[in-house]
Design an enzyme around this catalytic site. Structure first.
Site, mmCIF file in Angstrom:
data_model
loop_
_atom_site.group_PDB
_atom_site.id
_atom_site.type_symbol
_atom_site.label_atom_id
_atom_site.label_comp_id
_atom_site.label_asym_id
_atom_site.label_seq_id
_atom_site.Cartn_x
_atom_site.Cartn_y
_atom_site.Cartn_z
ATOM 1 N N TYR A 155 0.815 -1.210 0.000
ATOM 2 C CA TYR A 155 0.000 0.000 0.000
ATOM 3 C C TYR A 155 0.857 1.272 0.000
ATOM 4 O O TYR A 155 0.389 2.352 -0.368
ATOM 5 C CB TYR A 155 -0.929 0.044 1.218
ATOM 6 C CG TYR A 155 -2.010 -1.020 1.211
ATOM 7 C CD1 TYR A 155 -2.390 -1.655 0.025
ATOM 8 C CD2 TYR A 155 -2.655 -1.393 2.370
ATOM 9 C CE1 TYR A 155 -3.365 -2.623 0.013
ATOM 10 C CE2 TYR A 155 -3.644 -2.365 2.369
ATOM 11 C CZ TYR A 155 -3.996 -2.979 1.185
ATOM 12 O OH TYR A 155 -4.967 -3.940 1.174
ATOM 13 N N LYS A 167 3.406 -15.340 2.211
ATOM 14 C CA LYS A 167 3.345 -16.040 0.924
ATOM 15 C C LYS A 167 4.805 -16.282 0.515
ATOM 16 O O LYS A 167 5.254 -15.877 -0.562
ATOM 17 C CB LYS A 167 2.573 -15.161 -0.075
ATOM 18 C CG LYS A 167 2.219 -15.841 -1.373
ATOM 19 C CD LYS A 167 1.126 -16.875 -1.243
ATOM 20 C CE LYS A 167 0.887 -17.555 -2.590
ATOM 21 N NZ LYS A 167 0.068 -18.776 -2.502
ATOM 22 N N ASP A 179 -3.231 -18.003 1.304
ATOM 23 C CA ASP A 179 -4.386 -18.651 0.662
ATOM 24 C C ASP A 179 -4.959 -19.743 1.563
ATOM 25 O O ASP A 179 -6.178 -19.878 1.717
ATOM 26 C CB ASP A 179 -4.024 -19.197 -0.727
ATOM 27 C CG ASP A 179 -2.660 -19.855 -0.767
ATOM 28 O OD1 ASP A 179 -1.878 -19.714 0.201
ATOM 29 O OD2 ASP A 179 -2.357 -20.536 -1.765
ATOM 30 N N ASP A 212 -5.456 -6.869 5.841
ATOM 31 C CA ASP A 212 -6.646 -6.135 5.422
ATOM 32 C C ASP A 212 -7.757 -7.134 5.094
ATOM 33 O O ASP A 212 -8.898 -7.036 5.557
ATOM 34 C CB ASP A 212 -6.266 -5.296 4.181
ATOM 35 C CG ASP A 212 -7.346 -4.315 3.786
ATOM 36 O OD1 ASP A 212 -8.382 -4.272 4.462
ATOM 37 O OD2 ASP A 212 -7.150 -3.600 2.792
ATOM 38 N N ASP A 231 -10.999 -8.607 7.854
ATOM 39 C CA ASP A 231 -12.412 -8.468 7.470
ATOM 40 C C ASP A 231 -13.093 -9.829 7.452
ATOM 41 O O ASP A 231 -14.231 -9.982 7.874
ATOM 42 C CB ASP A 231 -12.529 -7.837 6.072
ATOM 43 C CG ASP A 231 -12.722 -6.329 6.167
ATOM 44 O OD1 ASP A 231 -12.455 -5.767 7.246
ATOM 45 O OD2 ASP A 231 -13.121 -5.725 5.156
#
Ligand code: NAD
Length: 360
Positions: free
Chosen positions: A142, A192, A224, A248, A252
């Site tokens: 980001y 990852k 994943d 992020d 959620d």
């Protein structure tokens, strides 16, 4: 000197829910015979209306002078037409930056009394859900440079940079391990690293930090798989440690599966400055001013503020116990209402929790 909490009520339901959170903290102050001072400042739309700026300098100074910041919510349709840098949400991003809050903690807890709201199969929900996602908040793809959209060989191309240095990884890992020491002592680090170099360094550094916490069991999971495991068996997780973009999405997901947006608190922490404590939901303009909002996410954020921000664990536990007893007694706001329960508004729900804090 007394500790100070800076209140930022904000917009929409913000002032209504924060009033109930403050009432619970005041009840705790009375019961435990301790002293806390309160200051108050403007943020978001309320600050725009008063002076044209979603984050006035006075607000930053009031937050920096406090020991913890307690926020309602910001934003609403009234300010949606303003340019991006003048909108209420800019106030929230700005205060996180001004306080250098690099760690976002989002607990996802399934209150047994609200098990029916859970989006998971009953046999999975029955195993329990009590985890905290510790998300790095100020680095990663980001913020990484270079970024942009440019023409390459005649083709428009968008690009971003995933980047973490070892100091950034170390400070967020320490937050996760310290938190795990107060819980079930399990950290699952999500990355990852089978594909990304930034993740390989992340994993190496997390393993290094873990050596300082021999009591904590560290596991690793690819992002994943983590997204899948959160719905297959969230009971396996205690503290989830992860970077900005993976966090992020996963925070959620973990919040959504509990099924109760109006119940979920959050904390944003830095190294030196006061932490910021707030519900994860927004300003709910559709129900603002109608005494319909669920104040429990804010009240539970207040308990996090006492425990993590002011190091007052007994006082925090008294609030959580009163919330649990209020739910057991059958009180429900509209968003968590079930057949056979007592429908109450924001003020009455807050008053029921206050009553139980004082009774204990
Ligand atoms: P929202 O979370 O405000 O509302 C989503 C839905 O959930 C609405 O139907 C609302 O009525 C309901 N809801 C939310 N909190 C509730 C509560 N405590 N009790 C009962 N019902 C509740 O999200 P949105 O509608 O996407 O955004 C509204 C405004 O809030 C926007 O301006 C947005 O930018 C802002 N926002 C602020 C924050 C924050 O301050 N941290 C976070 C998210 C959104």
């Amino acid at each position: 000197m007394n500790k100070t909490i800076c209140l930022l009520p904000g917009d929409g339901i913000g002032p209504e829910i924060l009033a109930q959170g403050v009432a619970c903290i005041k009840a705790v102050i009375e019961r435990f015979n301790c002293a806390i001072d309160f200051s108050e400042a403007l943020i978001g739309g309320a600050a725009i209306d008063a002076g044209g700026d979603p984050l006035p300098r006075k607000t930053i100074d009031a937050c920096l002078a406090a020991d913890a910041v307690y926020l309602g919510a910001v934003g609403g349709p009234k300010w949606d037409g303003l340019p991006m840098d003048k909108r209420p949400e800019k106030g929230l991003l700005g205060i996180r930056k001004a306080l250098d809050l690099f760690a976002n903690l989002r607990p996802a807890t399934l209150w047994p009394e609200l098990a029916k709201a859970c989006l998971l199969r009953p046999d999975i929900a029955a195993r329990g859900l009590d985890l905290v996602v510790v998300r790095e908040l100020t680095g990663d793809i980001y913020f990484g440079q270079p970024r942009g959209i440019e023409e390459r060989d005649g083709v428009r191309t968008g690009f971003n940079t995933m980047i973490y240095d070892e100091n950034e990884i170390e400070r967020i890992a320490k937050i996760a391990f310290d938190l795990a020491m107060t819980r079930r002592k399990i950290v699952c680090s999500i990355d990852k690293s089978n594909v990304l170099e930034a993740s390989r360094l992340w994993r190496e550094k997390v393993i290094e930090v873990a050596r300082r916490y021999p009591e904590v069991r560290l596991t690793h999971m690819y992002v994943d798989n983590a997204a899948m495991q959160l719905v297959r068996d969230p009971s396996q997780f205690d503290v989830i440690l992860t970077g900005n973009i993976f966090g992020d999405i996963l925070s959620d997901e973990s919040a959504a599966i509990t099924g109760s947006l109006g119940m979920l608190p959050s904390a944003s922490l830095g190294e030196k400055n006061p932490g910021l404590f707030e519900p994860i939901h927004g300003s709910a303009p559709d129900i603002a001013g109608q005494d319909k909002a669920n104040p429990l996410a804010t009240i539970i954020s207040g308990a996090m503020l006492l425990e993590t921000g002011l190091k007052m664990p007994a006082e925090a536990a008294a609030i959580l116990k009163a919330v649990s007893e209020t739910l057991k007694a059958g009180y429900r706001t509209a968003d968590i209402m079930e057949d056979g329960k007592k429908l109450v508004g924001c003020r009455e729900m807050g008053a029921e929790v206050v009553k139980r804090i004082k009774q204990a």
